[in-house]
Every structure is written in C-alpha cells, then in structure tokens.
Design an enzyme around this catalytic site. Structure first.
Site, PDB file in Angstrom:
ATOM      1  NE  ARG A  78      -3.757   0.430   0.471  1.00  0.00           N
ATOM      2  CZ  ARG A  78      -4.718   0.026  -0.471  1.00  0.00           C
ATOM      3  NH1 ARG A  78      -4.600   0.761  -1.885  1.00  0.00           N
ATOM      4  NH2 ARG A  78      -5.729  -1.233  -0.406  1.00  0.00           N
ATOM      5  NE  ARG A 104      -3.776  -3.367  -7.771  1.00  0.00           N
ATOM      6  CZ  ARG A 104      -4.037  -2.914  -6.829  1.00  0.00           C
ATOM      7  NH1 ARG A 104      -3.453  -1.915  -6.346  1.00  0.00           N
ATOM      8  NH2 ARG A 104      -5.294  -3.096  -6.386  1.00  0.00           N
ATOM      9  CG  HIS A 174      -2.967   3.889  -7.684  1.00  0.00           C
ATOM     10  ND1 HIS A 174      -2.388   4.555  -6.842  1.00  0.00           N
ATOM     11  CD2 HIS A 174      -3.617   3.424  -7.958  1.00  0.00           C
ATOM     12  CE1 HIS A 174      -4.008   3.803  -6.018  1.00  0.00           C
ATOM     13  NE2 HIS A 174      -4.774   3.748  -6.979  1.00  0.00           N
ATOM     14  CG  ASP A 218     -12.251   7.007  -6.653  1.00  0.00           C
ATOM     15  OD1 ASP A 218     -11.431   7.417  -7.578  1.00  0.00           O
ATOM     16  OD2 ASP A 218     -12.413   6.278  -6.274  1.00  0.00           O
ATOM     17  CD  GLU A 277      -4.699   6.528  -8.857  1.00  0.00           C
ATOM     18  OE1 GLU A 277      -4.155   6.326  -9.714  1.00  0.00           O
ATOM     19  OE2 GLU A 277      -4.755   6.713  -8.063  1.00  0.00           O
TER      20      GLU A 277
HETATM   21  C1  BG6 Z   1      -7.718   4.484  -7.568  1.00  0.00           C
HETATM   22  C2  BG6 Z   1      -9.293   4.185  -7.819  1.00  0.00           C
HETATM   23  O1  BG6 Z   1      -6.949   4.374  -7.985  1.00  0.00           O
HETATM   24  O2  BG6 Z   1      -7.020   3.376  -6.277  1.00  0.00           O
HETATM   25  C3  BG6 Z   1     -10.056   3.957  -5.957  1.00  0.00           C
HETATM   26  O3  BG6 Z   1      -9.403   5.643  -8.213  1.00  0.00           O
HETATM   27  C4  BG6 Z   1      -9.615   3.032  -5.635  1.00  0.00           C
HETATM   28  O4  BG6 Z   1     -11.596   3.542  -6.411  1.00  0.00           O
HETATM   29  C5  BG6 Z   1      -8.413   3.038  -5.314  1.00  0.00           C
HETATM   30  O5  BG6 Z   1      -9.826   2.803  -4.848  1.00  0.00           O
HETATM   31  C6  BG6 Z   1      -7.313   1.823  -4.531  1.00  0.00           C
HETATM   32  O6  BG6 Z   1      -7.292   0.867  -4.915  1.00  0.00           O
HETATM   33  P1  BG6 Z   1      -6.865  -0.380  -4.921  1.00  0.00           P
HETATM   34  O7  BG6 Z   1      -7.199  -1.197  -5.912  1.00  0.00           O
HETATM   35  O8  BG6 Z   1      -5.229   0.231  -4.814  1.00  0.00           O
HETATM   36  O9  BG6 Z   1      -7.248  -0.461  -3.130  1.00  0.00           O
END
Ligand code: BG6
Length: 309
Positions: A78, A104, A174, A218, A277
């Site tokens: 994360r 990923r 991201h 978001d 992102e």
């Molecule tokens: C963002 C999305 O890019 O990533 C969100 O727009 C999403 O909707 C977020 O919740 C995180 O995604 P993840 O799969 O890493 O929890």
C-alpha cells in the site's frame, strides 16, 4: 499473486550492482528488494509488482508515501507507485480479475542498470509472464518499466503489442505522494478539466480552481495532458508531476472511514498521502495496433513552495 523466481542475491549484486550503487536484498516476507543510492537520491524498488516503494532526493523529506504495514495475502504494497495494467479498476467482465490488473502483483526482473553521466541511476525492469494470468490476458504484450533515480524520479512504462490484432488496454502509475496534511494541500493543473466522480456514481463534473481534499475523493480527470503541482504549505514544498503519453489523471484519497476498512494504510495514514495518478483509463483507454508500442512517461521533482496570489 505470481511467484517470484528464486533469486541469487550475490549474483544479482555482481551483475547489476554498479559497485554498490544498487543492492539487491530480501525484504519482509521474502520479498526481493532493490535499494538504490547515489549522490542525488535514495530509492527502493520491489521486484514483486515492479513497484517503486521509496524515493527521497537529497535534502528532502520522502516524496513517495508508503504504508508502515507490509502487504499480506498476496496484495501489493500500500503506497509507492503500483503499476496498474492492463486494466484500471475492476476487470470489465471477469469478477475474479484483480482490481487494477495483475502487473502490480506479478514478479518482475531487472534486465539492465546504468550510471548516468550526471549521477543518476537507471534501471530497466520487465514483467515476468505468468501462466495463471493468461485467462485474463492471453496476449503477447511485453511490459517494461524504466526507472531513473536522481534529483528527479522518472519512470517510463512501455507496452509492446506483439500480436497481429489491435488490443485495447489501460495503464496507470498509481503514485502515492507524501504530504504533511492532505487537508492543507492544493493540487494545481486540473482547473476547467472534466472529471468523473467515482464517489458519486461516475457523474461528470467540471473542476473549478485547484483540487482540495476534505472528504473521500476519487476523481478520474479525462483528456488531461498538463503537469500537476501539489502545493504543500506546511512542508513548504511543491511536487511537480509531469507526464507524457497519458490522457487521464486520477486523484484519490479514501478518507477516514474507507481507510479504516482497508486496514493497510496504518493509523491516520490517509492524512499523509494523496494519489495523483498518470493514466490512460475509462474513456481514454488505449488501442494499440499490431506491432505498436505505447509509453507512459512521468517525471516527479520537488520545488520550493511559493504561495499563489
Ligand atoms: C484508485 C481508484 O485509482 O485506486 C479507486 O480510482 C480505488 O477507486 C483506489 O479505490 C485504490 O485501489 P486499490 O485496489 O489499490 O485499493
């Protein structure tokens, strides 16, 4: 999650180490890590996911946010810079397809490293094809990531269509940026842009002024080509997010309630991060003709914060 090949760290350090500038080592849970240190910056990359985890240029606080919690159950780290590919968000038809694609959570390998003349370090990574992802994506499309670690962090994600049919795909870097307090920052560069608000059923809106974050956010800004500036007055820093080959910018912060449910952001983690992102997603999805290649390039750098009048 795909399994990483057994790694001979001594061999990797000899082959790609550039005399100690790059060090391969086993991280938490046996995850292979690559530490990069040069006169300009320090960085850390996970070969699981091809995910840059840290980048700190000299004299700066960390620019990339990373959760203090190591990933569990095959999830990606994360934080850092997860690579979303070859789809963004949920898979269009397969409910078991992982969110944001499989790059990923797949193993990557280093194919080359180099010292650049001005002191930066460059690494080339390649996604290792896994048999268990073939049902979602049976196409011959080598994916590579070039990372340059220096006073700027540059990344180029390149997809090559080696098939004889046109292919439609999405991609995103991201990136989780570290901020002093997300409630205090302003993101410039998206004013007058159109965004799809995923917290409001994907409805279309027009951005007025800079983006501020005071609740779950978001937003998928479509048809955006400009740099974004993340102004952080408390840390007196501005992060410049420059990009090419990307028509979409996503701004995301889960806010308190969702962050608590996610469980891997750490306490109060959502206050210290914002995702900006660089992507090609939703109505900006890419179509690559047979033999065609597409590169998504980003460059991040820090500037002194100057209040706007
Ligand atoms: C963002 C999305 O890019 O990533 C969100 O727009 C999403 O909707 C977020 O919740 C995180 O995604 P993840 O799969 O890493 O929890």
């Amino acid at each position: 999650m795909g399994t990483a090949p057994n790694i001979d760290y001594t061999l990797m350090n000899t082959r790609f180490g550039l005399g100690g500038q790059i060090v391969f080592k086993e991280g938490a849970g046996g995850m292979p890590l690559v530490m990069v240190t040069n006169s300009q910056a320090h960085a850390q990359i996970s070969l699981q996911g091809g995910q840059l985890l840290r980048w700190t240029p000299g004299g700066q606080r960390p620019v990339i946010w990373l959760s203090p919690q190591a990933p569990a159950n095959g999830k990606p780290w994360r934080g850092g810079v997860p690579v979303c590919w070859p789809w963004f968000g949920p898979h269009a038809t397969e409910t078991h397809g992982p969110t944001h694609g499989f790059a990923r959570t797949s193993p990557w390998e280093i194919t080359a490293t180099a010292r650049l003349p001005q002191g930066a370090t460059r690494l080339w990574l390649r996604l290792i094809t896994q048999t268990d992802t073939q049902s979602w994506w049976p196409h011959a499309t080598p994916l590579t990531l070039q990372i340059t670690v220096g006073t700027k962090l540059e990344m180029t994600l390149t997809t090559q269509n080696n098939t004889d049919i046109p292919l439609t795909l999405s991609d995103a870097l991201h990136t989780y940026f570290a901020v002093s307090d997300v409630r205090q920052i302003k993101i410039h560069g998206l004013a007058h842009g159109t965004y799809l608000d995923k917290t409001a059923g994907g409805t279309r809106h027009s951005q007025q002024g800079p983006v501020t974050i005071t609740a779950e956010t978001d937003r998928v800004y479509v048809d955006t080509l400009t740099d974004c500036l993340i102004d952080d007055p408390l840390w007196r820093r501005r992060i410049r997010v420059a990009k090419r080959g990307s028509r979409t910018t996503v701004v995301w912060n889960p806010w308190e309630e969702k962050a608590a449910k996610m469980g891997d952001l750490g306490p109060q983690g959502y206050l210290n991060m914002v995702c900006v992102e660089s992507a090609n997603a939703l109505e900006n999805t890419l179509t690559l003709a047979p033999g065609e290649q597409h590169s998504l390039w980003v460059s991040y750098s820090c500037e002194e914060f100057k209040p706007r009048t």
